[in-house]
Design a protein around this motif. Structure first.
Motif, mmCIF file in Angstrom:
data_model
loop_
_atom_site.group_PDB
_atom_site.id
_atom_site.type_symbol
_atom_site.label_atom_id
_atom_site.label_comp_id
_atom_site.label_asym_id
_atom_site.label_seq_id
_atom_site.Cartn_x
_atom_site.Cartn_y
_atom_site.Cartn_z
ATOM 1 N N ASP A 157 -46.659 44.859 -10.578
ATOM 2 C CA ASP A 157 -45.992 43.991 -11.312
ATOM 3 C C ASP A 157 -46.137 43.804 -12.722
ATOM 4 O O ASP A 157 -44.520 43.399 -13.632
ATOM 5 N N ASN A 158 -46.935 43.806 -13.407
ATOM 6 C CA ASN A 158 -46.828 44.103 -15.123
ATOM 7 C C ASN A 158 -46.402 45.360 -15.671
ATOM 8 O O ASN A 158 -46.107 46.528 -15.498
ATOM 9 N N PRO A 159 -45.101 45.123 -16.465
ATOM 10 C CA PRO A 159 -44.140 46.210 -16.909
ATOM 11 C C PRO A 159 -44.962 46.733 -18.059
ATOM 12 O O PRO A 159 -44.719 47.528 -18.276
ATOM 13 N N ASP A 160 -45.889 45.951 -18.652
ATOM 14 C CA ASP A 160 -46.331 46.662 -19.984
ATOM 15 C C ASP A 160 -48.115 47.333 -19.288
ATOM 16 O O ASP A 160 -48.342 47.368 -20.017
ATOM 17 N N TYR A 161 -47.976 47.874 -18.116
ATOM 18 C CA TYR A 161 -49.252 48.163 -17.950
ATOM 19 C C TYR A 161 -49.568 49.466 -18.319
ATOM 20 O O TYR A 161 -51.143 49.595 -18.994
ATOM 21 N N TRP A 162 -48.859 50.273 -18.011
ATOM 22 C CA TRP A 162 -48.961 51.858 -18.749
ATOM 23 C C TRP A 162 -49.160 51.899 -20.417
ATOM 24 O O TRP A 162 -49.723 53.246 -20.872
ATOM 25 N N ARG A 163 -49.200 51.073 -21.353
ATOM 26 C CA ARG A 163 -48.956 50.849 -22.738
ATOM 27 C C ARG A 163 -50.110 49.928 -22.912
ATOM 28 O O ARG A 163 -50.555 49.619 -23.639
ATOM 29 N N THR A 164 -51.372 49.388 -21.297
ATOM 30 C CA THR A 164 -52.121 48.043 -21.970
ATOM 31 C C THR A 164 -53.633 49.194 -22.341
ATOM 32 O O THR A 164 -53.751 50.063 -21.080
ATOM 33 N N VAL A 165 -54.659 49.408 -22.866
ATOM 34 C CA VAL A 165 -55.952 49.640 -23.349
ATOM 35 C C VAL A 165 -57.235 48.702 -23.881
ATOM 36 O O VAL A 165 -56.253 47.667 -23.894
#
Length: 648
Positions: free
Chosen positions: A79-87
């Motif tokens: 669901d989260n479109p910013d999941y790939w850029r989350t650290v």
């Protein structure tokens, strides 16, 4: 403190792909300045504490609560479109969303570029200190005053070193010995030994000269046809007679560069460098002494030597056959959807039972007081009463099957037992055991009450064991160890042998445990047979090997026989004579003498005694099944040509 950017920059692969798994994700612009002041203290020291460090005011930085499971993480990832850029910032435990500039920085570092976008690695260098003489110096500052005054610090160092030399604490350097440091390596060696070593020198073997096949315009007989070229490409590189394909070119100018030139030069250098050469004295050995002393085949009689009878009647390939316990009757199953019952002595077909499908396996009940034949057809096992031989035995078999009383509460079983209809009973069918999966093999226990079935399916239900008297079915295994090819009951002990593609496993049925693993070292096991004494096993494989195992000796093969040219389809032991046979797709049956001694110190004697031929190859298939007569040294074979043959 390491910033989120430093975390992502240090492990870019994991930082960007890994998502947050705790509290919500925060952006870099919105997170407040929480600085962890622990310095170089390892964060592993805080694993047992609720906090992860201290901020600038000395207050504890508590770890965020992680109450989300893997399902929540997966939903967040979807669901989260910013999941790939989350650290995750390890110093605070918070999830940080990287900005576009930080993601671009990480990607530049991953690809080996410079972090600064404006940095030009190719800008012209300015050489400030060049070799050209200048009119004016770069600096014209006057010399310092301290350059004229002796240093007090250096004076103190020198005085300490002088005192150490006087006390003997520091040894001054000794003058070097002018004599050379090399010596004669062979000064103490016997000159005869030197000459002997030179005598033992062997020059490197020269490369073989090119032949006609390597010409740019070879003769026509050296050029390969299309079939020969396809056969050459399918061979292993070590088995090819030539390591190249001969080609014809119109002229020498049209010949391209040789593709394997560098590889062949490199292999030649390795051969010269890594393969030691030494002259060895020839040992005068009579070649006859190297051949093992085997008995002559005429001393090992009786064994089948010639074709006696041909049983004709099937219209398609005959996959399987089985002989009755007394040796008077023979049952064969074919792809034409029928089971034929023959009289062994006259080759007369007594009965033909249509079963409505391809017969994969057939087995005659080994108990002498039962007249039953188990037939594997599609997803069922049919139990036939052929009504041949003694009428008392035939009637006793039907009476035994009719005395079964079904339980009041039927148990859940992996197979269903169905009674035959009146029409089917007229054809000889008594029971039908339905499995829902294709059946590839059926075999009886020596006492005639249990039979094992192999199903063409995946999982732990590939092998089922049925009990005839109680009409019960059970799956003996909890998990699968590969695709099962064959099973066999041990003739003496409560063992079950299960052959998969690459190995054979021996299970103890009473203890319900694995007893031994046999490694045949074959690509694909096709058939299995157990010696009547129970201490030896033979396996056939599709890579034309017959492997003999001595169970008391080792789990490795005792002997590997490579007499056949094509895949082995069936192997069998004789119940009384020391004989075993193998049938192959090359259309031959090889009969071998296999004597097993009671003395454990004496190894089995294996001697091939006869090659029997008679079947014609059909669809690249030859002999599909072999079986020995229970009392006579005769062998039956079924082939793809639709015939059954008896060799006596």
């Amino acid at each position: 403190m390491r910033s989120p950017l430093s975390v992502a920059a240090q492990s870019p692969g994991q930082g960007i792909q890994g998502g947050g798994s705790g509290v919500g994700t925060t952006s870099v612009e919105n997170v407040k300045d929480i600085r962890n002041t622990v310095g170089n203290v390892p964060l592993e020291w805080y694993e047992g504490f609720p906090h992860v460090g201290y901020d600038l005011d000395g207050r504890r930085i508590y770890k965020p609560l992680r109450t989300r499971d893997e399902l929540d993480q997966f939903l967040d990832k979807m669901d989260n479109p910013d999941y790939w850029r989350t650290v995750q910032d390890r110093t605070t435990g918070h999830d940080v969303r990287l900005t576009d500039e930080q993601v671009a920085l990480v990607r530049r570092l991953q690809s080996g570029q410079f972090g600064d976008v404006s940095f030009d690695p190719y800008e012209p260098a300015v050489d400030f200190f060049s070799g050209d003489p200048m009119v004016h110096p770069v600096t014209n500052r006057p010399a310092d005053k301290r350059s004229f005054i002796p240093s007090l610090v250096e004076k103190e160092k020198v005085s300490r070193m002088v005192h150490a030399i006087k006390m003997g604490w520091i040894q001054p350097r000794r003058p070097r010995d002018p004599t050379p440091g090399f010596y004669d390596l062979w000064a103490q060696e016997d000159p005869d030994a030197v000459l002997g070593r030179h005598k033992m020198h062997v020059p490197a073997p020269k490369l073989a000269l090119p032949g006609h096949a390597e010409s740019y315009n070879p003769p026509p007989e050296y050029l390969l046809s299309e079939d020969e070229r396809l056969a050459w490409e399918q061979q292993e590189p070590g088995e090819r007679r030539l390591n190249f394909l001969p080609h014809r070119f119109p002229s020498l100018r049209a010949v391209p560069a040789y593709g394997r030139f560098i590889q062949e030069r490199f292999e030649r250098c390795l051969d010269l460098y890594l393969c030691p050469r030494q002259r060895k004295m020839r040992v005068n050995v009579d070649p006859e002494d190297l051949i093992p002393k085997l008995p002559r085949p005429r001393d090992l009689q009786p064994f089948p030597t010639c074709q006696a009878l041909v049983y004709r009647g099937h219209s398609d390939l005959v996959r399987c056959l089985s002989v009755s316990p007394e040796g008077q009757w023979l049952a064969s199953g074919s792809d034409d959807g029928s089971v034929r019952l023959w009289e062994v002595a006259t080759a007369r077909c007594m009965r033909t039972v249509p079963v409505g499908g391809v017969v994969r396996s057939i087995a005659w009940n080994p108990h002498p007081t039962l007249c039953l034949v188990a037939v594997a057809v599609e997803d069922s096992v049919l139990l036939l009463n052929p009504a041949l031989g003694d009428r008392l035995v035939v009637g006793g078999t039907d009476q035994l099957l009719s005395t079964f009383v079904p339980p009041q509460e039927p148990a859940v079983q992996p197979a269903s037992w169905l009674e035959a209809s009146e029409e089917e009973r007229q054809r000889g069918l008594r029971l039908r055991v339905s499995h829902g999966k294709p059946v590839t093999q059926v075999t009886w226990h020596g006492r005639g009450d249990y039979m094992a079935v192999v199903l063409a399916t995946a999982g732990h239900t590939q092998v089922l064991i049925h009990q005839l008297s109680r009409r019960r079915s059970q799956s003996p295994f909890r998990r699968s160890h590969g695709q099962v090819q064959r099973v066999a009951f041990h003739p003496v002990r409560p063992f079950l042998l299960v052959a998969s593609q690459r190995g054979v496993r021996l299970y103890h049925l009473l203890r319900q445990e694995l007893t031994k693993k046999l490694r045949p070292n074959c690509k694909w096991v096709s058939s299995l047979a157990v010696h009547p004494a129970g201490d030896n096993v033979i396996c056939g494989s599709y890579d034309s090997k017959l492997v003999w195992f001595d169970l008391d000796l080792s789990s490795e093969p005792y002997r590997v026989l490579r007499h056949h040219k094509k895949a082995l389809r069936a192997v069998a032991f004789h119940a009384r004579y020391p004989l075993f046979a193998s049938g192959s797709d090359d259309g031959s049956i090889i009969v071998c003498h296999g004597m097993v001694y009671n003395d454990l110190l004496q190894n089995p004697l294996l001697v091939p005694v006869k090659v029997l031929r008679g079947h014609t190859l059909t669809r690249d298939l030859g002999v599909l099944d072999v079986a020995f007569h229970p009392t006579q040294p005769w062998v039956f074979s079924s082939g793809a040509d639709g015939t059954v043959r008896l060799f006596t």
